[in-house]
Every structure is written in structure tokens, then in C-alpha cells.
Write a protein that holds these residues in place. Sequence first.
Motif, PDB file in Angstrom:
ATOM      1  N   GLY A  79      58.594  21.996  20.634  1.00 38.78           N
ATOM      2  CA  GLY A  79      58.300  23.426  20.663  1.00 38.78           C
ATOM      3  C   GLY A  79      56.894  23.808  20.262  1.00 38.78           C
ATOM      4  N   ALA A  80      56.093  22.858  19.790  1.00 41.53           N
ATOM      5  CA  ALA A  80      54.732  23.170  19.331  1.00 41.53           C
ATOM      6  C   ALA A  80      53.724  22.977  20.463  1.00 41.53           C
ATOM      7  N   SER A  81      52.555  23.583  20.276  1.00 44.80           N
ATOM      8  CA  SER A  81      51.493  23.458  21.273  1.00 44.80           C
ATOM      9  C   SER A  81      50.153  23.746  20.622  1.00 44.80           C
ATOM     10  N   GLU A  82      49.099  23.408  21.359  1.00 42.33           N
ATOM     11  CA  GLU A  82      47.770  23.806  20.933  1.00 42.33           C
ATOM     12  C   GLU A  82      47.374  25.047  21.720  1.00 42.33           C
ATOM     13  N   VAL A  83      46.319  25.709  21.307  1.00 42.14           N
ATOM     14  CA  VAL A  83      45.809  26.882  21.997  1.00 42.14           C
ATOM     15  C   VAL A  83      45.057  26.417  23.248  1.00 42.14           C
ATOM     16  N   ARG A  84      45.240  27.118  24.350  1.00 46.70           N
ATOM     17  CA  ARG A  84      44.523  26.778  25.582  1.00 46.70           C
ATOM     18  C   ARG A  84      43.025  26.935  25.314  1.00 46.70           C
ATOM     19  N   HIS A  85      42.250  25.930  25.723  1.00 49.75           N
ATOM     20  CA  HIS A  85      40.819  25.910  25.418  1.00 49.75           C
ATOM     21  C   HIS A  85      40.076  25.006  26.396  1.00 49.75           C
ATOM     22  N   TYR A  86      38.759  24.928  26.213  1.00 52.68           N
ATOM     23  CA  TYR A  86      37.927  23.998  26.966  1.00 52.68           C
ATOM     24  C   TYR A  86      36.789  23.537  26.069  1.00 52.68           C
ATOM     25  N   HIS A  87      36.114  22.493  26.499  1.00 51.70           N
ATOM     26  CA  HIS A  87      34.959  21.958  25.784  1.00 51.70           C
ATOM     27  C   HIS A  87      33.771  21.987  26.731  1.00 51.70           C
ATOM     28  N   THR A  88      32.628  22.465  26.262  1.00 50.35           N
ATOM     29  CA  THR A  88      31.466  22.531  27.149  1.00 50.35           C
ATOM     30  C   THR A  88      30.806  21.172  27.344  1.00 50.35           C
ATOM     31  N   HIS A  89      30.913  20.292  26.361  1.00 48.79           N
ATOM     32  CA  HIS A  89      30.244  18.987  26.440  1.00 48.79           C
ATOM     33  C   HIS A  89      31.216  17.816  26.478  1.00 48.79           C
ATOM     34  N   ALA A  90      32.313  17.910  25.753  1.00 47.25           N
ATOM     35  CA  ALA A  90      33.211  16.756  25.609  1.00 47.25           C
ATOM     36  C   ALA A  90      34.161  16.616  26.799  1.00 47.25           C
ATOM     37  N   GLU A  91      34.270  15.383  27.284  1.00 51.85           N
ATOM     38  CA  GLU A  91      35.343  15.052  28.202  1.00 51.85           C
ATOM     39  C   GLU A  91      36.391  14.319  27.378  1.00 51.85           C
ATOM     40  N   GLN A  92      37.663  14.411  27.805  1.00 54.81           N
ATOM     41  CA  GLN A  92      38.739  13.846  27.005  1.00 54.81           C
ATOM     42  C   GLN A  92      39.712  13.054  27.868  1.00 54.81           C
ATOM     43  N   PHE A  93      40.329  12.061  27.229  1.00 55.22           N
ATOM     44  CA  PHE A  93      41.397  11.309  27.874  1.00 55.22           C
ATOM     45  C   PHE A  93      42.605  11.324  26.941  1.00 55.22           C
ATOM     46  N   PHE A  94      43.709  11.903  27.432  1.00 54.01           N
ATOM     47  CA  PHE A  94      44.969  11.980  26.698  1.00 54.01           C
ATOM     48  C   PHE A  94      45.859  10.832  27.163  1.00 54.01           C
ATOM     49  N   PHE A  95      46.458  10.107  26.204  1.00 54.22           N
ATOM     50  CA  PHE A  95      47.321   8.973  26.541  1.00 54.22           C
ATOM     51  C   PHE A  95      48.578   9.034  25.678  1.00 54.22           C
ATOM     52  N   VAL A  96      49.740   9.202  26.317  1.00 47.96           N
ATOM     53  CA  VAL A  96      51.003   9.375  25.600  1.00 47.96           C
ATOM     54  C   VAL A  96      51.570   8.018  25.188  1.00 47.96           C
ATOM     55  N   LEU A  97      51.903   7.904  23.904  1.00 50.02           N
ATOM     56  CA  LEU A  97      52.525   6.694  23.359  1.00 50.02           C
ATOM     57  C   LEU A  97      54.039   6.810  23.333  1.00 50.02           C
ATOM     58  N   SER A  98      54.547   8.008  22.957  1.00 55.48           N
ATOM     59  CA  SER A  98      56.000   8.236  22.952  1.00 55.48           C
ATOM     60  C   SER A  98      56.281   9.715  23.146  1.00 55.48           C
ATOM     61  N   GLY A  99      57.478  10.004  23.655  1.00 56.52           N
ATOM     62  CA  GLY A  99      57.837  11.377  23.974  1.00 56.52           C
ATOM     63  C   GLY A  99      57.291  11.765  25.336  1.00 56.52           C
TER      64      GLY A  99
END
Length: 112
Positions: A38-58
Motif C-alpha cells: 500500500g505504500a508508494s513514493e511521490v511521483r517525481h523526476y531527476h534532471t541529471h540522474a538516470e536510474q535502474f530499478f531491480f526487484v529482488l522480491s515482491g
Amino acid sequence: MIKSVSNAEHYTWGEACDGWHLVKSPTLSVIQERVPPGASEVRHYHTHAEQFFFVLSGTASLEVDGTVYELRPMHGFHVPAGVPHQMRNTHDTDVIFTVTSTPPSHGDRFGA
């Protein structure tokens, strides 16, 4: 040095979420995070950073520029700099994932 959640710098964020800095350097950030149901982060963006999300569980719901992707264990997603995104847990178990940012995203986060 071997890093894990047992010896990494810990912080909390959002709605009872946890983060552990596995790598924290001027050019690279690798964080393991836990998002409860049920939790989440606030919708956002980064002007400089690129990101890679990798799920371990769930299962994570990652909204990227208006499209929602369901990320299951051992699935990842690259979010380029400047692209709005939001990580959510819409399921009934914790989501554990890593987020790798280059350059580090702290101080480079803007509401979308």
C-alpha cells in the motif's frame, strides 16, 4: 568491504519505507529499498540522474511517464534522466528492490 542491509547506512522515507545505502559515492548510488503493501513514493523526476530499478522480491508497480509496469523478482527497468516516475506497492507483500543512480539522485529530485 562486503555490504548488506546489516552494515549499510539506513534511512526511512515516505510511508514507512526503508532504504540502505550499499554504495554512496560522488558518482554512483546503489540503494536497497523496502516498500510495504500500500505504500508508494511521490511521483517525481531527476534532471541529471538516470536510474535502474531491480526487484529482488515482491511485485512493484513502476509508473514511468504515464505507463505502469509490473516488475516481478529479477526484473529491472531503466528510467532516463528527466522522465517522471513513481514506485508503488499495490500488492500484499513487501517489495524489496535496488535502485542504482548515476550520478546520485539526492538533491536532484523534483515533483512531477
